[in-house]
Design an enzyme around this catalytic site. Sequence first.
Site, short mmCIF file in Angstrom:
data_model
loop_
_atom_site.label_atom_id
_atom_site.label_comp_id
_atom_site.label_asym_id
_atom_site.label_seq_id
_atom_site.Cartn_x
_atom_site.Cartn_y
_atom_site.Cartn_z
N GLN A 218 0.86 -1.20 0.00
CA GLN A 218 0.00 0.00 0.00
C GLN A 218 0.89 1.25 0.00
OE1 GLN A 218 -3.69 -1.60 -0.20
NE2 GLN A 218 -3.46 0.55 0.31
N1 LIG Z 1 -6.53 -14.28 -10.82
C1 LIG Z 1 -5.48 -14.19 -10.00
N2 LIG Z 1 -5.61 -13.49 -8.86
C2 LIG Z 1 -4.55 -13.43 -8.04
C3 LIG Z 1 -3.33 -14.07 -8.33
N3 LIG Z 1 -2.46 -13.82 -7.32
C4 LIG Z 1 -3.13 -13.07 -6.42
N4 LIG Z 1 -4.40 -12.85 -6.83
C5 LIG Z 1 -5.43 -12.09 -6.13
O1 LIG Z 1 -4.99 -10.75 -6.03
C6 LIG Z 1 -5.39 -10.16 -4.81
C7 LIG Z 1 -4.21 -9.59 -4.08
O2 LIG Z 1 -3.36 -10.62 -3.60
P1 LIG Z 1 -2.37 -10.41 -2.35
O3 LIG Z 1 -1.51 -11.63 -2.29
O4 LIG Z 1 -3.12 -10.02 -1.15
O5 LIG Z 1 -1.53 -9.18 -2.87
P2 LIG Z 1 -0.30 -8.44 -2.17
O6 LIG Z 1 0.67 -8.12 -3.24
O7 LIG Z 1 0.21 -9.26 -1.04
O8 LIG Z 1 -0.98 -7.10 -1.65
P3 LIG Z 1 -0.51 -6.15 -0.42
O9 LIG Z 1 -0.35 -7.04 0.78
O10 LIG Z 1 -1.60 -5.14 -0.25
O11 LIG Z 1 0.77 -5.50 -0.83
C8 LIG Z 1 -6.10 -11.29 -4.04
O12 LIG Z 1 -7.48 -11.11 -4.20
C9 LIG Z 1 -5.62 -12.54 -4.70
O13 LIG Z 1 -6.57 -13.56 -4.62
C10 LIG Z 1 -3.22 -14.80 -9.57
O14 LIG Z 1 -2.20 -15.38 -9.94
N5 LIG Z 1 -4.34 -14.80 -10.36
#
Ligand SMILES: Nc1nc2c(ncn2[C@@H]2O[C@H](COP(=O)(O)OP(=O)(O)OP(=O)(O)O)[C@@H](O)[C@H]2O)c(=O)[nH]1
Lengths: 185, 357
Positions: A70
């Site tokens: 974020q």
């Molecule tokens: N379709 C799809 N969705 C994904 C994939 N990887 C993650 N997501 C979705 O993307 C969203 C964000 O995933 P997170 O792993 O929480 O992302 P993050 O990078 O850790 O985000 P922050 O913790 O806010 O920095 C979630 O709703 C996941 O389900 C993927 O390979 N394909």
Amino acid sequence: MGLLSIIRKIKKKEKEMRILMVGLDNSGKTTIVLKINGEDTSVISPTLGFNIKTITYQKYTLNIWDVGGQRTIRSYWRNYFEQTDGLVWVVDSSDLRRLDDCKMELDNLLKEERLSGASLLIFANKQDIKGALTPAEIAKVLNLDAMDRTRHWEIVGCSAYTGEGLLEGFDWMVQDIASRIYMLD
Amino acid sequence: MEDEENSTHQDQDQALQKKHQLMLERLSARHQTRLETRKPDSPESSATSAFLSRFNDSKKSIDAQLESASDPSRLVDISFTISDLEKLVAENSYLLPSYEIRSSLKTISDLKQSLDNLSSQLIPKKKFSFKNKPTKTQTQTQIPKSDDTVSLPEKTTTNYLFRDSPGLRNKQNQVLVQNFKGSDIGEFTVSDLDSCEVKLVGCVNSLFVNRLKNCKIYAGPVVGSILMEEVEDCVFVLASHQIRIHFAKRSDFYLRVRSRPIIEDSDGLRFAPYCLKYEGIGKDLAAAGLDEETGNWANVDDFKWLRAVQSPNWSVLPEEERVGAVDLLLRAVQSPNWSVLLEEEERLRAVDLADSG
Ligand SMILES: Nc1nc2c(ncn2[C@@H]2O[C@H](COP(=O)(O)OP(=O)(O)OP(=O)(O)O)[C@@H](O)[C@H]2O)c(=O)[nH]1
Ligand SMILES: [Mg+2]
């Protein structure tokens, strides 16, 4: 002997690698880490601070730092730069609108002297989504060809949902780090 | 963050200030611990106070070590102690309240800064003649980031949009309907709308919502996440695994989410439970794993609010002000096109036709 070289020596003995996962919020960092660790990925909250996962990978111990993306907490990324062996930059390949942000943040990161020795793995994530840019297209947007020649980098398309590409990416990174740090013994 | 530049002869002053700062922190930590222990029946708060006391003890000892260290050999130990403290926070990050996580992060960041300062005092810097200079000209001048402005991010125009993803864009005063059933649309964008009503039926993987004014957005379940930026005076009825809301103003959210909703750089937001109906929504919600009410609509995390009291940027929408169930009556618009755009009157006529046919 400087502080860093002492720490590096200790790490070397333990075959430890420190991996820093960063990228914009929503790119899928936490999902990737949990997936690779074989954990349930069905309920993941946006990361408020950071998580550490220690994973045994081949004969190495990976300490994976998954830091929230974020905007407000991006300024904390720099706390984790020190002693980083591998940098994983995760891109949401379906988020066309924020590619500028994504490029800008990556460019800033790569200017960091403390990260200059780290292997760089770029995950073009969410390849399962129809309409996602391909790794080649992401490479073009991020202008990866213009990167400093001394940097070891690789871009791999992946999906944290299906797991496709994740092992390929980590294999490359672990091998690359190992060949820089451990093969010197 | 801090303005501690140009330390020439202000060292003593700074040392004093630092002591003062430390004292304040100790006091506030003690106060915090007392607050936490006042609710002894909550297991979470006792875990929190246990964490806080360990954290503060460790921090105090690191502070002391930093102050007394006079030769470089101590630096490694201090650095390991700070790493341990960092691990402690990471291990507890699942059970800690969000403001505790973020203030612990700040503390660790400050400790590392102090260690850096100390090590540059104790170890004379090697001179590096070749810094990593950006060689290419594409680096833009950076606007210095300030921590608490609510202004919008500086946006450069995107010149590498390879293709336009499916979406509804650039409309005014319209009712827009999109049915995802039978389509293979993965991500969908709703952007640049003014005074529109948008109805999204069926499941989609991810939803991007940008730059809306005075709109009503009703959507079936999103299997992945919703990312929203720059909306004002809107009403949203949304179900999703995750939702991140940035730069939003004066808007109401009726949500069902599996994880905690995130807001950042926003104000005047109100939250209530999801209330959408259309034919077959039950099946869609179940397919998306969103058939259960989690109560998370009220567990909003505000990244711009670092304190133990309720954020002023959001509130629970009072029950008497909530809209009832919103029913989309979508039999009217089963068009072969994936997007059907109707003016308000046409929509009403279409509803009539469908009802009589
Ligand atoms: N379709 C799809 N969705 C994904 C994939 N990887 C993650 N997501 C979705 O993307 C969203 C964000 O995933 P997170 O792993 O929480 O992302 P993050 O990078 O850790 O985000 P922050 O913790 O806010 O920095 C979630 O709703 C996941 O389900 C993927 O390979 N394909
Ligand atoms: Mg995360």
